[in-house]
Structures are given as C-alpha cells and as structure tokens.
Scaffold this active site. Structure first.
Site, short mmCIF file in Angstrom:
data_model
loop_
_atom_site.label_atom_id
_atom_site.label_comp_id
_atom_site.label_asym_id
_atom_site.label_seq_id
_atom_site.Cartn_x
_atom_site.Cartn_y
_atom_site.Cartn_z
CB CYS A 1 -3.16 6.31 -73.27
SG CYS A 1 -1.95 6.95 -74.41
CD GLU B 1 -4.59 2.30 -72.97
OE1 GLU B 1 -4.25 1.95 -74.10
OE2 GLU B 1 -3.95 3.16 -72.32
#
Length: 164
Positions: A121, A155
């Site tokens: 992330c 992500e």
C-alpha cells in the site's frame, strides 16, 4: 510448494491460500500479538492447522534466523514452527508503508525462493524495494487495485520470479 509469509496480519492472504491445493504448507510471521491470535483463530476456524503455522516475530529477526539456518541447518530437536518446514518455494510479503526490512530483502534474494509475491500500500517503498529485488527477480505480473476510493492510495500486488 511451501510458502513463507511475512507481515501476515490476521491471515487475510494466509487462509485463502491454505484452501487452494497449490500450497502444501505455510509458515506466517506477524509482530503484533493480537493479529497472531486472530490469525491462529482463523487457522482453527478454517481447519487448516495441519498445513499452516503462525508465529509472533519480527520479520527482520526471523529472516536473519532463517538465513543462519540455511548455513548451519535447523537446531537439533527443535520444536519451533520455524523449523517445521525445511525450505520454502515462495515468499509472500505485505509490509507496512515503510517497506521491507533489509533482512527480509536479503532473505528474499538468498536463492531459496522461486517466486515472491509483494503486496503493497506504499508506492514509494515498493518502488525502492523493487530496485533492490529486481537484481535477483524479474516482474512476472502486476495488479493495481483501488481499495480506497477518492484517496491517492492503491493496493499493488507484484509477482516476482527468480531470474534464470
């Protein structure tokens, strides 16, 4: 194949992977005891205790121990989950935004892993880690998912394969 998972959290990746027939054994490592407890609960709930072990540990320290084990072998009569699986075919990491610990990168490039899966992330840390990892691995595939709409966070999953 056998999988080593670092920064496993509560088992969000661990449990689905344990249910597929591709992975035979998984050792997962998490620093936060609460998440280790949740992960072990998820392992029990899903009935995969015979193929998944979750331990509390710092990913960097566990990596260093596994590197020592590669040189000297596991300790005699060890009952540590770290010594249940003698070698690993694949490495899965889902590090904090700051990226991988230097020892984890060193372990990744030790030659033991054919495949590495990096969930991130943190774009900047991923970019910096890939500069190092791509000395030993090549990017096989990459997927970017927007799990956080209306933010600049995404992500990313990168599948790395050991260079031939």
């Amino acid at each position: 194949p056998t999988l080593l998972e670092m920064y496993c959290g509560s088992g969000a990746h661990t449990i689905p992977l344990s249910k597929c027939s591709v992975i035979s054994k998984i050792l997962c490592v998490e620093l936060d005891q609460r998440l280790v407890d949740y992960c072990n609960g998820n392992i029990a709930t899903n009935g995969v205790q015979d193929k998944v072990w979750c331990i509390k540990g710092d990913a960097g320290k566990v990596s260093s121990r596994l590197m020592r084990r590669r040189v000297s072998g596991p300790p005699e009569n060890s009952t540590s989950p770290l010594d249940i699986i003698p070698t690993f075919n694949a490495l899965l990491v889902d590090p904090p935004r700051s990226g991988l610990d230097a020892s984890v990168k060193k372990l990744a490039m030790s030659g033991e892993f054919e495949d590495m899966f990096y969930v991130s992330c943190g774009r900047e840390a991923l970019k910096e880690d890939l500069k190092v990892l791509c000395q030993f691995f090549e990017v096989e595939s990459l997927c970017v998912t927007d799990l956080f709409p209306r933010t600049d966070s995404v992500e990313t999953l990168v599948h790395l394969r050991k260079k031939k």
